[in-house]
Design an enzyme around this catalytic site. Structure first.
Site, PDB file in Angstrom:
ATOM      1  N   CYS A   2       0.869  -1.167   0.000  1.00 27.49           N
ATOM      2  CA  CYS A   2       0.000   0.000   0.000  1.00 27.49           C
ATOM      3  C   CYS A   2       0.909   1.220   0.000  1.00 27.49           C
ATOM      4  O   CYS A   2       2.129   1.086   0.091  1.00 27.49           O
ATOM      5  CB  CYS A   2      -0.852   0.028   1.260  1.00 27.49           C
ATOM      6  N   ARG A  27       0.796   2.378  -6.230  1.00 28.09           N
ATOM      7  CA  ARG A  27       1.136   1.294  -5.304  1.00 28.09           C
ATOM      8  C   ARG A  27      -0.090   0.511  -4.838  1.00 28.09           C
ATOM      9  O   ARG A  27       0.032  -0.565  -4.238  1.00 28.09           O
ATOM     10  CB  ARG A  27       1.848   1.850  -4.064  1.00 28.09           C
ATOM     11  N   TRP A  78      -3.971  -1.511  -1.166  1.00 31.19           N
ATOM     12  CA  TRP A  78      -3.973  -2.686  -2.033  1.00 31.19           C
ATOM     13  C   TRP A  78      -4.342  -3.820  -1.094  1.00 31.19           C
ATOM     14  O   TRP A  78      -3.530  -4.275  -0.298  1.00 31.19           O
ATOM     15  CB  TRP A  78      -2.595  -2.890  -2.656  1.00 31.19           C
ATOM     16  N   ASN A 104       1.292  -0.263   6.120  1.00 35.55           N
ATOM     17  CA  ASN A 104       1.660  -0.976   4.894  1.00 35.55           C
ATOM     18  C   ASN A 104       2.350  -2.262   5.335  1.00 35.55           C
ATOM     19  O   ASN A 104       3.319  -2.191   6.092  1.00 35.55           O
ATOM     20  CB  ASN A 104       2.620  -0.095   4.073  1.00 35.55           C
ATOM     21  N   GLY A 105       1.870  -3.415   4.912  1.00 35.64           N
ATOM     22  CA  GLY A 105       2.497  -4.681   5.313  1.00 35.64           C
ATOM     23  C   GLY A 105       1.450  -5.690   5.752  1.00 35.64           C
ATOM     24  O   GLY A 105       0.264  -5.544   5.451  1.00 35.64           O
ATOM     25  N   GLU A 479       6.359 -19.184 -21.820  1.00 31.48           N
ATOM     26  CA  GLU A 479       6.335 -17.861 -21.167  1.00 31.48           C
ATOM     27  C   GLU A 479       7.480 -16.973 -21.688  1.00 31.48           C
ATOM     28  O   GLU A 479       7.297 -15.775 -21.916  1.00 31.48           O
ATOM     29  CB  GLU A 479       6.414 -18.042 -19.637  1.00 31.48           C
ATOM     30  N   LYS A 483       6.778 -13.445 -23.560  1.00 35.31           N
ATOM     31  CA  LYS A 483       7.257 -12.175 -23.018  1.00 35.31           C
ATOM     32  C   LYS A 483       8.045 -11.380 -24.049  1.00 35.31           C
ATOM     33  O   LYS A 483       7.874 -10.174 -24.162  1.00 35.31           O
ATOM     34  CB  LYS A 483       8.105 -12.475 -21.778  1.00 35.31           C
ATOM     35  N   GLU A 486       5.759  -9.916 -26.604  1.00 31.07           N
ATOM     36  CA  GLU A 486       4.943  -8.856 -26.022  1.00 31.07           C
ATOM     37  C   GLU A 486       5.692  -7.518 -25.924  1.00 31.07           C
ATOM     38  O   GLU A 486       5.138  -6.484 -26.254  1.00 31.07           O
ATOM     39  CB  GLU A 486       4.571  -9.322 -24.607  1.00 31.07           C
ATOM     40  N   HIS A 502      10.186 -33.098 -35.375  1.00 25.03           N
ATOM     41  CA  HIS A 502       9.015 -33.385 -36.210  1.00 25.03           C
ATOM     42  C   HIS A 502       8.670 -32.221 -37.137  1.00 25.03           C
ATOM     43  O   HIS A 502       7.787 -32.340 -37.967  1.00 25.03           O
ATOM     44  CB  HIS A 502       7.810 -33.716 -35.327  1.00 25.03           C
ATOM     45  N   LYS A 601      -3.617  -4.206 -19.972  1.00 23.11           N
ATOM     46  CA  LYS A 601      -3.276  -4.950 -18.754  1.00 23.11           C
ATOM     47  C   LYS A 601      -4.376  -5.930 -18.380  1.00 23.11           C
ATOM     48  O   LYS A 601      -4.130  -7.043 -17.986  1.00 23.11           O
ATOM     49  CB  LYS A 601      -3.020  -3.954 -17.616  1.00 23.11           C
TER      50      LYS A 601
HETATM   51  C1  F6R Z   1       1.319 -11.417 -20.411  1.00 22.31           C
HETATM   52  C2  F6R Z   1       0.086 -10.835 -19.988  1.00 22.31           C
HETATM   53  C3  F6R Z   1      -1.196 -11.405 -20.496  1.00 22.31           C
HETATM   54  C4  F6R Z   1      -2.016 -11.840 -19.277  1.00 22.31           C
HETATM   55  C5  F6R Z   1      -3.397 -12.367 -19.682  1.00 22.31           C
HETATM   56  C6  F6R Z   1      -4.182 -12.884 -18.472  1.00 22.31           C
HETATM   57  O1  F6R Z   1       2.432 -10.831 -19.862  1.00 22.31           O
HETATM   58  O2  F6R Z   1       0.106  -9.936 -19.191  1.00 22.31           O
HETATM   59  O3  F6R Z   1      -0.982 -12.477 -21.358  1.00 22.31           O
HETATM   60  O4  F6R Z   1      -1.287 -12.852 -18.613  1.00 22.31           O
HETATM   61  O5  F6R Z   1      -4.105 -11.334 -20.292  1.00 22.31           O
HETATM   62  O6  F6R Z   1      -4.353 -11.894 -17.511  1.00 22.31           O
HETATM   63  P1  F6R Z   1      -4.815 -12.241 -16.021  1.00 22.31           P
HETATM   64  O7  F6R Z   1      -3.709 -12.985 -15.357  1.00 22.31           O
HETATM   65  O8  F6R Z   1      -5.076 -10.903 -15.393  1.00 22.31           O
HETATM   66  O9  F6R Z   1      -6.046 -13.085 -16.131  1.00 22.31           O
END
Ligand code: F6R
Length: 606
Positions: A2, A27, A78, A104-105, A479, A483, A486, A502, A601
């Site tokens: 937080c 935060r 948070w 915070n914590g 992954e 990344k 992305e 294959h 996001k």
């Molecule tokens: C990758 C990324 C996206 C999310 C996906 C699911 O770095 O951010 O592929 O992983 O949109 O999002 P959540 O986890 O919020 O369901």
């Protein structure tokens, strides 16, 4: 996780605090609150609201309260304990409305303390762990706030930075930290105390970082720390300060990966019993003992965590487990028996495809669980039970630390379900013990960031990349590729290493590098064969290998080492260099790292 701020000085209007709080909104942003001492009424006034700081501003505008006063304390939340409600927002107070506090914590022993305080007659008005601190300080308060804080904290276990004011000891702020950041910002006319430099940076660059257990007493014209400390001059801009001095949120969040592991396991490991305690599952423990199959559902990065979970749950908990992405499972009519549990994994808890699959499963009447980061999100409200990953706010679009939180949570879930079945005490103890070592091992990997940056610069101009792995590290190959696509916009594929022959070998030549995940585990020899197949076709190989493996240098062009851990936990370490590699490649190519083009996001559309 937080943001907290306290102010004492010449300024008599709480607006200066609200401005500082706005710079902490990154935060945590599910609730906000302020408390201030009004000398005329000799009262502490408090306003707090669920939602963004704008909601708090609205409440301030609509209130008839006198906004003048000093000192004041503020919080942006948070959530970690208790839902996102006005009552659970900070500041919290004691029974007499004398002590007001922001925190915070996490207070680990809050349950025990709360039960004891309730028995002594204290009345609680929130579900938070924080509120116990107010009542504990109340219990010890005899007119001097710092004395009461010192006595109260002797009973507390956990991590905290707190800022406290008391109506009956006005004209001062008392603040203290343990394993949670806290600093003072000082100038001629005022003193700020905050979890974060970004709150104070527009007022002063003179910062004093507090150490663990240092109690500070702030008064309008001076402050007193129990130990003398020099101040330092910081030269960050307000924007940089929000990122803790890192150039991007993505890098900050990768650097927080060790802390993410610590937060996920804190208070949950039972080393003697070779087990874990997951509070969110207690109410359905008996139902979980009966389940015969697990369906894991997630999207994007969370889906790769789910795939690792599939290996963990089958090998160690002995439960048949099947994974599918949210956007597929709801259309493919899976055969669902009543004794199945469906587990939904999501950072945001708001991903439309995952939620749609959750609703489908609920209609079929099966048990639903969530592994979620954001408290109070739709996924947490609609599942029957669940576990929070406690990864803290993730701001960069590319998910990094939240993925680590998901993997750690899945490992703990595996121990929990395994110990309900045939997992031996010895195996349970071994996994729990290795989990507790991970934060230090993760820190060690982060120290190799400069070498990984050099590699990123060396490989940045290749147009295609393969990432290969087997068993636990196949999803990590996915992954890694996800990344770099992305954030660096490089075409990459994450592959099962055994499948190369294959098809994908056809593309290998000296212009096509491969990142090979080959820790020293049960499939190491097989991975070496796959690497040799690539080398025989002049492909370039970067190996992610276990420390001490010198032999790998004969097979790979470059090597990144990770420390040894249990095979099932290697993904938690092997993904860290891949996150750094993607980040530094994007830096080298000058990309907009925290906000990649075409991506959001939280994906709330189908
Ligand atoms: C990758 C990324 C996206 C999310 C996906 C699911 O770095 O951010 O592929 O992983 O949109 O999002 P959540 O986890 O919020 O369901």
């Amino acid at each position: 996780m937080c943001g907290i701020v306290g102010y004492i000085g010449k300024n008599q209007n709480i607006r200066v605090g609200i401005e500082a709080l706005r710079r902490l909104e990154y935060r945590g942003y599910d609730s906000a609150g302020v408390a201030w001492y009004n000398p005329e009424k000799r009262e502490i006034f408090c306003l707090k609201k669920a939602g963004r700081i704008d909601n708090l501003e609205k409440a301030i505008l609509e209130s008839n309260l006198d906004l003048n006063g000093n000192p004041f304390i503020l919080h942006t939340r948070w959530a970690t304990h208790g839902g996102v409600t006005d009552e659970n927002a900070h500041p919290h107070w004691d029974c007499k409305k004398n002590i007001f506090l922001v925190h915070n914590g996490i207070i680990e022993n809050y349950k025990k303390l709360k039960d004891g305080l309730i028995k002594e007659g204290h009345k609680f008005s929130s579900e938070t762990d924080t509120e116990v601190l107010c009542h504990l300080i109340e219990k010890h308060f005899q007119g001097n706030l710092e004395e009461a804080v010192i006595k109260a904290l002797r009973e507390v276990r956990g991590t905290y930075s707190i800022i406290v004011i008391a109506k009956e000891d006005p004209g001062k702020i008392v603040s203290v930290r343990l394993s949670s950041p806290l600093l003072l910002g000082v100038n001629q006319k005022e003193v700020f105390v905050s979890s974060d430099p970004s709150a104070v940076i527009t007022h002063t660059r003179q910062i004093i970082n507090l150490d663990d257990n240092e109690i500070v007493v702030l008064k309008p014209d001076n402050f007193h720390i129990l130990k003398e400390k020099p101040s330092i001059q910081i030269d960050w801009t307000p924007e940089e300060a929000q990122k803790g001095g890192y150039s991007h949120f993505m890098l900050k969040e990768i650097m927080e990966e060790p802390e993410t592991i610590e937060n996920a396991i804190r208070g949950r490991l039972l080393p003697e019993e070779g087990n874990v305690k997951l509070g969110g599952l207690i109410s359905i423990e008996d139902k979980l003992r009966e389940i015969k199959k697990i369906n894991l559902v997630a999207c994007g990065t969370a889906s790769f965590a789910a795939r690792v979970g599939e290996y963990m749950l089958e090998e160690y908990a002995g439960i048949p487990t099947e994974f599918d992405v949210g956007s597929e499972i709801r259309y493919r009519k899976p055969v669902i028996d009543k004794d199945i549990a469906a587990i939904f994994i999501s950072q945001s808890g708001e991903t439309a495809d995952t939620l749609a699959a959750l609703r489908e499963m609920k209609e079929k009447g099966i048990l639903t669980l969530g592994i979620t980061n954001v408290i109070g999100s739709t996924q947490t409200r609609e599942t029957d039970a669940g576990v929070y990953t406690r990864s803290g706010p993730e701001i960069a679009v590319a998910s990094t630390k939240a993925f680590i939180g998901q993997l750690v949570t899945l490992a703990m879930l595996t121990v929990f379900l395994g110990r309900q079945r045939d997992m031996s005490l010895v195996t349970g103890k071994r996994i729990v013990s290795e989990l507790s070592k991970l934060p230090e091992l993760a820190k060690k990997i982060l120290k190799s960031a400069p070498e990984i940056q050099k590699l990123a610069e060396k490989y940045k101009d290749y147009k295609n990349l393969y990432y290969i792995g087997r068993k636990y590290n196949y999803p990590i190959a996915r992954e890694g590729a996800h990344k770099i696509k992305e954030v660096a916009y490089i075409h990459a594929e994450g592959l099962r290493a055994g499948e190369l022959k294959h098809c994908e070998l056809a593309l290998i030549d000296e212009k096509f590098p491969t990142i090979a995940l080959c820790p020293s585990d049960s499939v190491y020899e097989k991975m070496i064969s796959n690497i040799q197949q690539i080398k025989a076709r002049n492909g370039l190989v970067i190996a992610i290998a276990t420390e001490g493996n010198e032999e790998i240098k004969k097979n790979a062009d470059d090597v990144i080492y990770i420390p040894k851990t249990l095979e099932m936990l290697t993904p938690i370490l092997s993904v860290i260099p891949l996150h750094l590699f993607a980040y530094y490649t994007a830096v080298a190519l000058g990309k907009d790292i925290d906000k990649p083009k075409n991506l959001a996001k939280s994906v709330t559309v189908e």
